[in-house]
Write a protein that holds these residues in place. Structure first.
Motif, PDB file in Angstrom:
ATOM      1  N   ARG A  84       0.819  -1.212   0.000  1.00  0.00           N
ATOM      2  CA  ARG A  84       0.000   0.000   0.000  1.00  0.00           C
ATOM      3  C   ARG A  84       0.854   1.263   0.000  1.00  0.00           C
ATOM      4  O   ARG A  84       0.533   2.243  -0.677  1.00  0.00           O
ATOM      5  N   ARG A  88      -6.879   3.075   2.118  1.00  0.00           N
ATOM      6  CA  ARG A  88      -7.867   2.587   1.148  1.00  0.00           C
ATOM      7  C   ARG A  88      -9.289   3.050   1.496  1.00  0.00           C
ATOM      8  O   ARG A  88     -10.213   2.228   1.563  1.00  0.00           O
ATOM      9  N   LYS A 135     -12.999   4.972   0.986  1.00  0.00           N
ATOM     10  CA  LYS A 135     -13.928   5.195  -0.116  1.00  0.00           C
ATOM     11  C   LYS A 135     -14.028   6.678  -0.451  1.00  0.00           C
ATOM     12  O   LYS A 135     -14.343   7.052  -1.576  1.00  0.00           O
ATOM     13  N   GLN A 139      -8.934   5.860  -9.448  1.00  0.00           N
ATOM     14  CA  GLN A 139      -9.165   4.921  -8.356  1.00  0.00           C
ATOM     15  C   GLN A 139     -10.605   4.948  -7.840  1.00  0.00           C
ATOM     16  O   GLN A 139     -10.921   4.287  -6.852  1.00  0.00           O
TER      17      GLN A 139
END
Length: 216
Positions: free
Chosen positions: A56, A94, A96, A125
């Motif tokens: 990540r 990560r 939303k 993304q």
């Protein structure tokens, strides 16, 4: 937020996994002495496995164009670079949604590239971006603009709908993009110009059409 009540304390961790925040001053967000360690801080706190954190961090730094600086000390970076690191730290979670609180307010004009990076991340993304700003030129490319005054919504819609309401915006101390103000000034002077030509290119095309019509 995503069906979770923000007033219930037991929901806060789950909400923070869904929504990341980037502050106005990146110095308030950077906590480590090495860039890659700073980006890894949030996923470590979320209990993400080490191998996944490594992946990540690399992906997040690559996404914001800071991979070459992963071993650098954040305090030696420029304001724009620090803001990129702050964004990378949020990306590594990560989420939303990313909320940016006036991310360019403390940056010089070269630091405005931060907005371009965020737009790119949103497209590539599929991240929802909420950009809080007093700079109307930054909001031109948004899908939706919400203008607020004293906690109340005064206008809500596409940029072309909101920014043509110049008098309403000015009545609460806001303004319109420079392109709209230019077109409005010319329109008031007798030129029939569309106020919704927000981008520089669209504005230039509108002016060119007006010039060509005047010559015809």
């Amino acid at each position: 937020v995503y069906g979770l009540d923000t007033k219930q304390e037991e929901n806060l961790l789950a909400i923070r996994q869904q929504v990341g925040m980037v502050f106005q001053n990146p110095d308030n967000q950077i906590v480590s002495n090495v860039v890659e360690e700073d980006v890894a801080f949030a996923p470590e706190n979320l209990g993400v496995p080490s191998e996944e954190i490594r992946r990540r961090v690399d992906e997040a730094l690559e996404a914001v164009g800071m991979a070459a600086y992963k071993k650098h000390a954040p305090h030696l970076l420029s304001g724009g670079q620090k803001q990129r690191v702050a964004i990378a730290g949020v990306l590594a979670m990560r989420p939303k949604t990313i909320v940016l609180d006036e991310p360019t307010a403390m940056l010089d004009p070269q630091g405005q590239e931060v907005v371009s990076i965020v737009e790119k991340l949103s497209r590539e993304q599929n991240i929802t971006v909420i950009l809080i700003t007093h700079h109307m030129d930054e909001a031109i490319c948004a899908d939706r603009v919400i203008a607020m005054d004293d906690g109340k919504i005064i206008a809500d819609g596409a940029p072309k709908d909101v920014f043509t309401k110049i008098d309403l915006l000015q009545s609460v101390g806001l303004t319109a993009p420079q392109t709209t103000l230019l077109l409005k000034a010319l329109d008031d002077d007798g030129c029939a110009l569309p106020l919704d030509a927000l981008s520089v290119d669209d504005c230039a095309q509108a002016l060119l059409r007006q010039i060509l019509q005047a010559k015809a």
